[in-house]
Design an enzyme around this catalytic site. Structure first.
Site, PDB file in Angstrom:
ATOM      1  N   HIS A   1      39.088 -77.488 -83.918  1.00 32.91           N
ATOM      2  CA  HIS A   1      40.345 -76.366 -83.289  1.00 32.91           C
ATOM      3  C   HIS A   1      40.669 -75.585 -84.563  1.00 32.91           C
ATOM      4  O   HIS A   1      41.875 -75.545 -84.714  1.00 32.91           O
ATOM      5  CB  HIS A   1      41.198 -77.179 -82.487  1.00 32.91           C
ATOM      6  CG  HIS A   1      41.786 -75.947 -81.490  1.00 32.91           C
ATOM      7  ND1 HIS A   1      42.558 -76.227 -80.402  1.00 32.91           N
ATOM      8  CD2 HIS A   1      42.217 -74.664 -81.877  1.00 32.91           C
ATOM      9  CE1 HIS A   1      42.926 -75.198 -80.013  1.00 32.91           C
ATOM     10  NE2 HIS A   1      42.833 -74.299 -80.463  1.00 32.91           N
ATOM     11  N   GLU A  15      41.731 -83.477 -77.580  1.00 36.29           N
ATOM     12  CA  GLU A  15      42.055 -83.327 -79.200  1.00 36.29           C
ATOM     13  C   GLU A  15      43.133 -84.406 -79.627  1.00 36.29           C
ATOM     14  O   GLU A  15      44.297 -84.439 -78.999  1.00 36.29           O
ATOM     15  CB  GLU A  15      42.509 -81.764 -79.391  1.00 36.29           C
ATOM     16  CG  GLU A  15      41.276 -80.918 -78.905  1.00 36.29           C
ATOM     17  CD  GLU A  15      41.533 -79.709 -79.187  1.00 36.29           C
ATOM     18  OE1 GLU A  15      42.608 -79.124 -79.792  1.00 36.29           O
ATOM     19  OE2 GLU A  15      40.623 -78.757 -78.759  1.00 36.29           O
ATOM     20  N   ARG A  75      39.380 -73.553 -74.839  1.00 38.50           N
ATOM     21  CA  ARG A  75      40.299 -74.712 -74.580  1.00 38.50           C
ATOM     22  C   ARG A  75      39.327 -75.664 -74.224  1.00 38.50           C
ATOM     23  O   ARG A  75      38.434 -75.473 -73.239  1.00 38.50           O
ATOM     24  CB  ARG A  75      41.514 -74.577 -73.490  1.00 38.50           C
ATOM     25  CG  ARG A  75      42.604 -73.706 -74.095  1.00 38.50           C
ATOM     26  CD  ARG A  75      43.424 -74.337 -75.128  1.00 38.50           C
ATOM     27  NE  ARG A  75      44.622 -73.717 -75.409  1.00 38.50           N
ATOM     28  CZ  ARG A  75      44.639 -72.688 -76.535  1.00 38.50           C
ATOM     29  NH1 ARG A  75      43.613 -72.603 -77.557  1.00 38.50           N
ATOM     30  NH2 ARG A  75      45.790 -72.011 -77.041  1.00 38.50           N
TER      31      ARG A  75
END
Ligand code: DGY
Length: 328
Positions: free
Chosen positions: A285, A266, A237
């Protein structure tokens, strides 16, 4: 019994719900619902199958406490207020294991892309800069025999370690709370202190889940302790690293390179200096972006919904404590 699905999921998941006789409403617009919209949709359903990125927070759970399950299409569950869900006896399902290969491959790809400056050199071609070059220009380094350090060696870390060992004979060190017996026995992996991991790794990969203890774990103080020749990879993460500190560490040569599948925030802004650094590779991601992984995730997420709506235990549950309490 009906299900709300907040993104388009692979057909295999929808087929399973159909076969189980469950009707569903799927949000198919290419935009994230806001919290209020999600609440309004979910209040009319018995289950939420979620692949979105909205926080499943206290406000949401309290407004939708009729839900019999919140089924995540992810292994990570840091966006869920698990404590509140448990208080309301709502089981939270997740999708471990089926994405381990895909996510480990993403970290492997980042290791190679960074060590050979691959994305930077690709961009040079696109910009028309593939011209004359000296034999000393744009050199990367070999991963052969380099030490792989894994922060959080679980299923995904084990798959990466196995691949790194087979491909480049990389010695494996790791830092976990508990021993990973399988990695120790089959790969000769060595459990070390966090300081040792940071100081000895040539490639340091973070796979830990995001918790209050791991938030900002990789910061200036830690980058300073790493080898100046080391690569930092984050495939867990974005909030596990401090992005401002990472930029500084790269600019000042505290570390050699970085590979990120996750960023903070993000999506990453296009003017982020990391995107122009030769020794950096950033992916949006994509850890579980394979057909195989996504089909596996959709299948487990749907089966978690079906189980819950049939008052059966979930296949994979984050908060098994809900079963220790009196069922609703
Ligand atoms: C996961 O499953 O947690 C992946 O990061 C996708 O969100």
């Amino acid at each position: 019994m009906t299900v709300f699905i907040d993104r388009i999921i692979p057909q295999v998941g929808l087929d399973l719900l159909d076969e189980a006789g469950l009707a569903y409403e799927q949000h198919t617009e290419p935009r994230e619902l806001d919290l209020q919209e999600l609440i309004e949709r979910c209040q009319h359903h018995d289950a939420l199958l979620t692949a979105g990125s909205l926080p499943i927070n206290k406000d949401f759970i309290q407004a939708c406490k009729q839900l019999k399950v919140i089924s995540l299409l992810s292994v990570g569950y840091d966006r869920v207020d698990v404590q509140t869900a448990t208080k309301w006896k709502i089981p939270i399902g997740n999708t471990p294991d089926v994405l381990s290969e895909a996510t480990a491959d993403t970290a492997f790809l980042l290791m190679l892309a960074v060590s050979r400056k691959a994305l930077y050199l690709h961009k040079k071609i696109v910009k028309g800069e593939w011209g004359f070059s000296q034999p000393t220009d744009d050199l990367g380094f070999s991963l052969q025999g380099k030490t792989l350090g894994v922060f959080g060696l679980g299923n995904i870390g084990y798959v990466l370690a196995k691949k790194a060992k087979a491909a480049f004979d990389m010695p494996i060190i790791y830092h976990n709370r508990s021993h990973n017996e399988q990695a120790e026995q089959t790969l000769g992996a060595q459990k070390v202190s966090f300081d040792d991991l940071v100081q000895r790794s040539d490639v340091l990969v973070a796979f830990s889940s995001l918790t209050p203890e791991t938030k900002d774990k990789f910061n200036k103080e830690i980058f300073t302790k790493m080898k100046p020749s080391a690569i930092f990879i984050n495939a867990s993460r974005g909030a596990v690293h401090n992005e401002t500190d990472l930029i500084e560490a790269l600019e000042k040569g505290m570390i050699w390179g970085a590979g990120l599948d996750v960023t903070n925030p993000e999506p990453m802004q296009t003017d982020n200096p990391l995107l122009n650094m030769a020794n950096v590779a950033v992916f949006p991601h994509i850890g579980s972006n394979t057909i195989e992984a996504r089909n596996g995730m959709a299948s487990i997420a749907a089966r978690n919904v079906i189980a819950a709506l049939n008052e059966q235990p979930l296949l994979h549950i984050v908060n098994p404590e809900v079963y220790q309490q009196h069922q609703r």
